[in-house]
Write an enzyme that holds these catalytic residues in place. Structure first.
Site, PDB file in Angstrom:
ATOM      1  N   GLY A   1      36.937  -9.089  31.442  1.00  0.00           N
ATOM      2  CA  GLY A   1      37.155  -8.162  32.312  1.00  0.00           C
ATOM      3  C   GLY A   1      36.214  -7.877  33.511  1.00  0.00           C
TER       4      GLY A   1
ATOM      5  N   THR B   1      44.639  -8.732  25.276  1.00  0.00           N
ATOM      6  CA  THR B   1      45.154  -7.672  26.160  1.00  0.00           C
ATOM      7  C   THR B   1      46.648  -8.020  26.420  1.00  0.00           C
ATOM      8  OG1 THR B   1      43.111  -7.311  27.381  1.00  0.00           O
ATOM      9  CG2 THR B   1      45.381  -6.910  28.826  1.00  0.00           C
TER      10      THR B   1
ATOM     11  N   THR C   1      44.574 -10.984  32.180  1.00  0.00           N
ATOM     12  CA  THR C   1      43.981 -11.073  30.973  1.00  0.00           C
ATOM     13  C   THR C   1      42.798 -11.842  30.841  1.00  0.00           C
ATOM     14  OG1 THR C   1      44.147 -11.693  28.584  1.00  0.00           O
ATOM     15  CG2 THR C   1      45.810 -12.734  30.114  1.00  0.00           C
TER      16      THR C   1
ATOM     17  N   ILE D   1      34.700   0.167  30.910  1.00  0.00           N
ATOM     18  CA  ILE D   1      35.944  -0.059  31.575  1.00  0.00           C
ATOM     19  C   ILE D   1      36.207  -1.433  32.182  1.00  0.00           C
ATOM     20  CG2 ILE D   1      37.395   0.956  33.334  1.00  0.00           C
ATOM     21  CD1 ILE D   1      35.906   3.569  33.687  1.00  0.00           C
ATOM     22  N   GLY D   2      37.400  -1.942  31.763  1.00  0.00           N
ATOM     23  CA  GLY D   2      37.527  -3.336  32.024  1.00  0.00           C
ATOM     24  C   GLY D   2      38.413  -3.457  33.283  1.00  0.00           C
ATOM     25  N   ASP D   3      38.920  -4.525  33.503  1.00  0.00           N
ATOM     26  CA  ASP D   3      39.806  -4.861  34.716  1.00  0.00           C
ATOM     27  C   ASP D   3      41.180  -4.351  34.641  1.00  0.00           C
ATOM     28  OD1 ASP D   3      39.867  -7.202  32.523  1.00  0.00           O
ATOM     29  OD2 ASP D   3      41.620  -7.530  33.913  1.00  0.00           O
TER      30      ASP D   3
END
Ligand code: GLY
Length: 355
Positions: free
Chosen positions: A264, A210, A261, A239-241
C-alpha cells in the site's frame, strides 16, 4: 529485486503449449492487444464483464482451491447482479461482499490484524459515469466495509469517512455491529504471531490478499471497488492505498476502472490506478500494456510488488502482478475465467445466469 512476472508473457507461452487455450485466446479480441502497445482503434461491441481479484502475494498451497472457488464465486455473483440490475456499482459491490465473507481473503471476515490484535478495514467504491466515489478507513466490527463506502457516497455530502465517524454512519444506516473480535480468525491470529516473532518481509509473502472488483456494462459504464484489512501487525490508524481514489481504486468512463493490491505504501506514492488509466486515456495504450508498464516501473522504483485488475472503456481487460501469485476471475457471457499463477487461465462454460 522481485521478479517481474506478467500474465501477458506467459499467455504467449501458453499459446505454444496449449492448443485448446490457444484457440480461445486467438478468438478473444482482448488478448490481441497484448503484443501491441497501442489499442485497436476498431470499435467493437462491449461485452458486459465482471473481473475480480483476491489479492497479490503468495497463496498457501492448501488454500489455492478455496481461493479459486472464492474468486470464481465472486465474479459469478457480480455478473449475475449486473444482468439483474444493470448497475456496474451493484456488480462490484456484490462481488466484493462475497470475498468479504470468505476467510481466505484479507477483507471483512478474515481481515489481518493490527499489532494490538484488532481488525481495522479500508474500502472504496467508485462509479466511472459521474466520478462519484465513497471511501472508509478504520472501519471495525462490520462484515461489509464496501457497502459502508457506498453509503458514504450515496448518503452523505462527504466522500471519505474514518473510524468513529464511519461507524456512526454504519449504525445510522442499520449495519449489523458485530461483537468485538467477531471478525478475528485463527489464521489472522497465527499471522500476527508470526509477525511478532519474525521479520515483516517474510510475512508480506504469506499474508492473504486484499480483494477488489471492476465491471463494465454494454454502454461502457465502469465501476471499481476494493476492500482490505491492510497489513498484519500494522499500527492502529495506518491507512493503505485501497481507500485512496487514484491509488488503489479508480473508475472513469473516459478511460476505465482499476482495483489494485499489494504494498500500500508504494501504491499510494505511485498513484498506481491513475497512472495506468492515464496511459489509456492520453496515450491510447492497450490496458494490459499500460498495467504492465506502470506496475513494472513501480516495482523497480520502490523494490516493492503489487498487482491490479483493470477494464478499459472499450471493455478490454488487464490482469497483471509482480508478485508470485494473484488470484483473479472474470465472467463474460457464459465464460468464467480464473487464474492464480502467471499465465494460468482456466476456462469454464457456465450458465449465464447461474452462480
Ligand atoms: N494494498 C492493501 C494495503 O496495503 O493496505
Amino acid at each position: 529485486m522481485p521478479r517481474a512476472l506478467f500474465i501477458a508473457d506467459s499467455l504467449q507461452i501458453n499459446l505454444k503449449r496449449n492448443c485448446h487455450l490457444n484457440m480461445r485466446i486467438l478468438k478473444s479480441s482482448k488478448y490481441k492487444t497484448l503484443s501491441s502497445r497501442k489499442s485497436s482503434s476498431r470499435k467493437a461491441a462491449i461485452l458486459p464483464t465482471v473481473l475480480v481479484h483476491g489479492g497479490a502475494g503468495h497463496i498457501r498451497d492448501d488454500w489455492v482451491k478455496c481461493v479459486k472457488f472464492g474468486v470464481k464465486g465472486a465474479a459469478q455473483r457480480g455478473y449475475k447482479v449486473l444482468q439483474k440490475t444493470g448497475s456496474v456499482l451493484d456488480a462490484v459491490e456484490q462481488a466484493v461482499r462475497v470475498l468479504e465473507m470468505d476467510i481466505h481473503f484479507n477483507a471483512g471476515y478474515g481481515s489481518v490484524l493490527t499489532v494490538d490484535g484488532d481488525v481495522e478495514m479500508d474500502a472504496a467504491i467508485m462509479a466511472g459515469a459521474n466520478l462519484e466515489g465513497g471511501c472508509v478507513t478504520m472501519a471495525r466490527d462490520i462484515t461489509h466495509p464496501i457497502s459502508l463506502a457506498r453509503r458514504v457516497m450515496e448518503k452523505t455530502n462527504y466522500r471519505f469517512l474514518a473510524g468513529d465517524g464511519a461507524m456512526s454512519l454504519a449504525r445510522n444506516e442499520g449495519f449489523e455491529i458485530l461483537p468485538k473480535g467477531a471478525l478475528v480468525t485463527k489464521a489472522s491470529q497465527k499471522l500476527l504471531q508470526i509477525f511478532k516473532t519474525t521479520n515483516t518481509d517474510t510475512l508480506y509473502n504469506v499474508t492473504p490478499g486484499t480483494v477488489g472488483a471492476v465491471a463494465i456494462d454494454a454502454c461502457g459504464n465502469v465501476a471499481a471497488a476494493t476492500s482490505t484489512g491492510g497489513l498484519t501487525g500494522k499500527l492502529s490508524g495506518r491507512i493503505g492505498d485501497s481507500p485512496l481514489l487514484g491509488a488503489g481504486t479508480y473508475a472513469d468512463n473516459k478511460s476505465g476502472a482499476v482495483s489494485a493490491t499489494g504494498h500500500g505504501e508504494s501504491i499510494m506514492r505511485y498513484n498506481l490506478s491513475s497512472r495506468v488509466l492515464a496511459l489509456v486515456q492520453h496515450k491510447d495504450y492497450a490496458i494490459q500494456q499500460a498495467a504492465e508498464q506502470i506496475l513494472k516501473q513501480m516495482t523497480k522504483r520502490f523494490n516493492q510488488t503489487g498487482g491490479l485488475i483493470a477494464i478499459d472503456h472499450r471493455g478490454q481487460l488487464g490482469i497483471c502482478f509482480t508478485t508470485e501469485c494473484m488470484s483473479w476471475a472474470y465472467q463474460q457471457a457464459n465464460e468464467l475465467h480464473c487464474g492464480v499463477t502467471v499465465g494460468e487461465d482456466e476456462v469454464e462454460i457456465v450458465n449465464e445466469t447461474s452462480e
